[in-house]
Design a protein around this motif. Structure first.
Motif, PDB file in Angstrom:
ATOM      1  N   ASN A 181     -13.123  -6.006  -6.373  1.00 38.14           N
ATOM      2  CA  ASN A 181     -14.567  -5.724  -5.684  1.00 38.14           C
ATOM      3  C   ASN A 181     -14.812  -5.592  -4.131  1.00 38.14           C
ATOM      4  OD1 ASN A 181     -15.542  -5.882  -8.496  1.00 38.14           O
ATOM      5  ND2 ASN A 181     -15.153  -8.099  -8.457  1.00 38.14           N
ATOM      6  N   GLY A 182     -13.627  -4.860  -3.647  1.00 39.61           N
ATOM      7  CA  GLY A 182     -13.864  -4.811  -2.511  1.00 39.61           C
ATOM      8  C   GLY A 182     -12.565  -3.683  -1.888  1.00 39.61           C
ATOM      9  N   SER A 183     -12.445  -3.409  -0.674  1.00 39.75           N
ATOM     10  CA  SER A 183     -11.721  -2.242  -0.192  1.00 39.75           C
ATOM     11  C   SER A 183     -10.749  -2.934   0.660  1.00 39.75           C
ATOM     12  CB  SER A 183     -12.772  -1.297   0.485  1.00 39.75           C
ATOM     13  OG  SER A 183     -13.453  -1.907   1.560  1.00 39.75           O
ATOM     14  N   THR A 184      -9.876  -2.241   0.960  1.00 43.10           N
ATOM     15  CA  THR A 184      -8.553  -2.304   1.879  1.00 43.10           C
ATOM     16  C   THR A 184      -8.138  -1.241   2.481  1.00 43.10           C
ATOM     17  OG1 THR A 184      -6.365  -3.507   2.067  1.00 43.10           O
ATOM     18  CG2 THR A 184      -6.821  -2.247   0.132  1.00 43.10           C
ATOM     19  N   ALA A 185      -7.556  -1.193   3.569  1.00 40.74           N
ATOM     20  CA  ALA A 185      -6.953  -0.213   4.321  1.00 40.74           C
ATOM     21  C   ALA A 185      -5.254  -0.392   4.462  1.00 40.74           C
ATOM     22  CB  ALA A 185      -7.316  -0.204   5.675  1.00 40.74           C
ATOM     23  N   GLY A 186      -4.627   0.528   3.960  1.00 38.61           N
ATOM     24  CA  GLY A 186      -3.073   0.218   3.754  1.00 38.61           C
ATOM     25  C   GLY A 186      -2.844  -0.775   2.821  1.00 38.61           C
ATOM     26  N   GLY A 187      -1.494  -1.343   3.102  1.00 37.50           N
ATOM     27  CA  GLY A 187      -0.952  -2.211   2.213  1.00 37.50           C
ATOM     28  C   GLY A 187      -0.073  -1.503   1.152  1.00 37.50           C
ATOM     29  N   SER A 188       0.280  -0.435   1.186  1.00 31.26           N
ATOM     30  CA  SER A 188       1.307   0.124   0.193  1.00 31.26           C
ATOM     31  C   SER A 188       2.615  -0.785   0.146  1.00 31.26           C
ATOM     32  CB  SER A 188       1.635   1.630   0.378  1.00 31.26           C
ATOM     33  OG  SER A 188       2.244   1.795   1.890  1.00 31.26           O
ATOM     34  N   LEU A 189       3.018  -0.589  -1.164  1.00 29.89           N
ATOM     35  CA  LEU A 189       4.137  -1.144  -1.368  1.00 29.89           C
ATOM     36  C   LEU A 189       5.548  -0.472  -0.698  1.00 29.89           C
ATOM     37  CD1 LEU A 189       5.606  -3.505  -3.080  1.00 29.89           C
ATOM     38  CD2 LEU A 189       5.849  -1.868  -5.066  1.00 29.89           C
ATOM     39  N   HIS A 190       5.441   1.166  -0.939  1.00 35.36           N
ATOM     40  CA  HIS A 190       6.273   1.845  -0.093  1.00 35.36           C
ATOM     41  C   HIS A 190       5.471   3.041   0.471  1.00 35.36           C
ATOM     42  CE1 HIS A 190       9.816  -0.227  -1.967  1.00 35.36           C
ATOM     43  NE2 HIS A 190       9.149  -0.212  -3.266  1.00 35.36           N
ATOM     44  N   THR A 191       6.426   3.538   1.571  1.00 33.58           N
ATOM     45  CA  THR A 191       5.823   5.039   2.124  1.00 33.58           C
ATOM     46  C   THR A 191       7.055   5.894   2.235  1.00 33.58           C
ATOM     47  OG1 THR A 191       4.057   3.773   3.034  1.00 33.58           O
ATOM     48  CG2 THR A 191       4.546   5.944   4.052  1.00 33.58           C
ATOM     49  N   PHE A 192       6.915   6.882   1.713  1.00 34.14           N
ATOM     50  CA  PHE A 192       7.998   7.825   1.899  1.00 34.14           C
ATOM     51  C   PHE A 192       7.381   9.104   2.334  1.00 34.14           C
ATOM     52  CE2 PHE A 192       9.123   5.928  -2.609  1.00 34.14           C
ATOM     53  CZ  PHE A 192      10.188   4.878  -2.157  1.00 34.14           C
TER      54      PHE A 192
END
Length: 354
Positions: free
Chosen positions: A106-117
């Motif tokens: 019930n909200g939003s976030t920016a970024g926070g990925s587990l992995h970035t390739f």
């Protein structure tokens, strides 16, 4: 139906079950959570990743704003083996893996990925998780590549060497040739067969592990692939390919298999132990005979030993008899003396006197 007869055509209208509202621009892709009829994820040109639960309403239950920066997000897939993992691909060539459990509801976030390739040099058009192997996924893009990724390698690399600058970032590789660049450790394999066009779709085969079918749009064909007139005919290409077992098997098993072919790998010649020994020439017949196997040689050796033992026993008996006869011959004079002593002195002949 006879041509021109439309009186039996039945028009069917489906009433929409539900209309979900949340994206501000074009929706590029969506996917249901495996084994769920109500949970799904969607991505779009508004740079958002939205999670939905249709049983709770028409609004998203979670949102990731600017999931890949300001880039359009083209594709999304949900892991069937680890249903908390999602993967997304974007126009800048970046691939991200998300953990649903870490996203705020019930909200939003920016970024926070587990992995970035980051390895693709152009937009990613398709991502898909492996149907039977945990932590394995693939991505296809406009740079003509299908890249297979391993999360296990990414985790191991992060522990051993810390964060890698090559695995983070935006479009720093845009425009470079990814087929010739050194791949990061997370890349398990890359398929470079679509040289004439952009990879627009692919799919893992559910019945044959590590087999993939991929298609490309060849409308922007490589000049080297064009005809003599230089005209680009366009069209498309479908390819079916399979990764080598040596790429994904455990290292110990790979080394063991390669060790069996060491001689051939190094010199290009077949190993001696695999060569058939030459036939032996028989002195009597003049014909070359097949060499005896190790088992046959062992049997012959045992028979020879038995025969030698049999020949040795009669010889030992003959030796004992000879020794007995020799002993008897030596004792004979002594026996004669004993007989003479028992009979008394022998009479002497006396010449008669006249």
């Amino acid at each position: 139906m006879p041509p021109g007869r439309l009186d039996h055509v039945v028009s069917v209208c489906f009433d929409r079950r539900q209309k979900l509202k949340g994206h501000k621009k074009t929706v590029e892709d969506l996917v249901f959570q495996p084994r769920s009829t109500t949970n799904l994820a969607s991505v779009g040109d508004d740079a958002q990743v939205l999670l939905w639960d249709t049983s709770s309403g028409n609004s998203p239950i979670a949102a990731i704003d600017k999931a890949h920066g300001n880039c359009d997000v083209h594709t999304v897939d949900w892991s069937a083996l680890q249903d908390h993992l999602l993967a997304t691909g974007a126009a800048d060539g970046s691939l991200k893996v998300w953990d649903k459990r870490k996203l705020p509801l019930n909200g939003s976030t920016a970024g926070g990925s587990l992995h970035t390739f980051v390895y693709h040099t152009d937009a990613i058009m398709r991502v898909e998780w492996h149907p039977t192997e945990k932590g394995i996924l693939a991505s296809g893009g406009e740079d003509h590549l299908v890249v297979v990724w391993s999360l296990g390698r990414a985790t191991a690399g992060a522990v051993a060497a810390g964060p890698r600058s090559s695995s983070k970032g935006g479009s720093s590789n845009k425009g470079s040739d990814s087929s010739s660049r050194e791949a990061p450790p997370e890349v398990l394999f890359k398929h470079v067969g679509h040289r004439a066009g952009k990879v627009v779709d692919f799919q893992w085969c559910p019945c044959s592990a590590w087999t993939v079918m991929s298609v490309s749009d060849d409308t922007a064909a490589d000049p080297d692939m064009a005809g003599s007139s230089g005209r680009k005919d366009g069209g498309g290409t479908l390819q079916i390919w399979r990764m080598s077992d040596l790429l994904y098997l455990p290292e110990e098993q790979v080394v063991a298999e390669l060790e069996q072919s060491r001689e051939w790998i190094i010199t290009g010649r077949e190993q001696q132990k695999f060569k058939k020994p030459p036939r032996a020439l028989d002195d009597k017949t003049g014909v070359r005979e097949e060499p005896a196997s190790a088992g046959a040689k062992a049997v012959v050796t045992a028979l020879d030993a038995t025969a030698a033992q049999g020949n040795k026993q009669p010889q030992q008996q003959d030796n004992r008899q000879d020794r007995k006869r020799s002993s008897e011959a030596v004792d004979a004079p002594e026996a004669d003396k004993a007989v003479a002593a028992a009979d008394g002195p022998m009479p002497m002949d006396v010449e008669k006197s006249s």
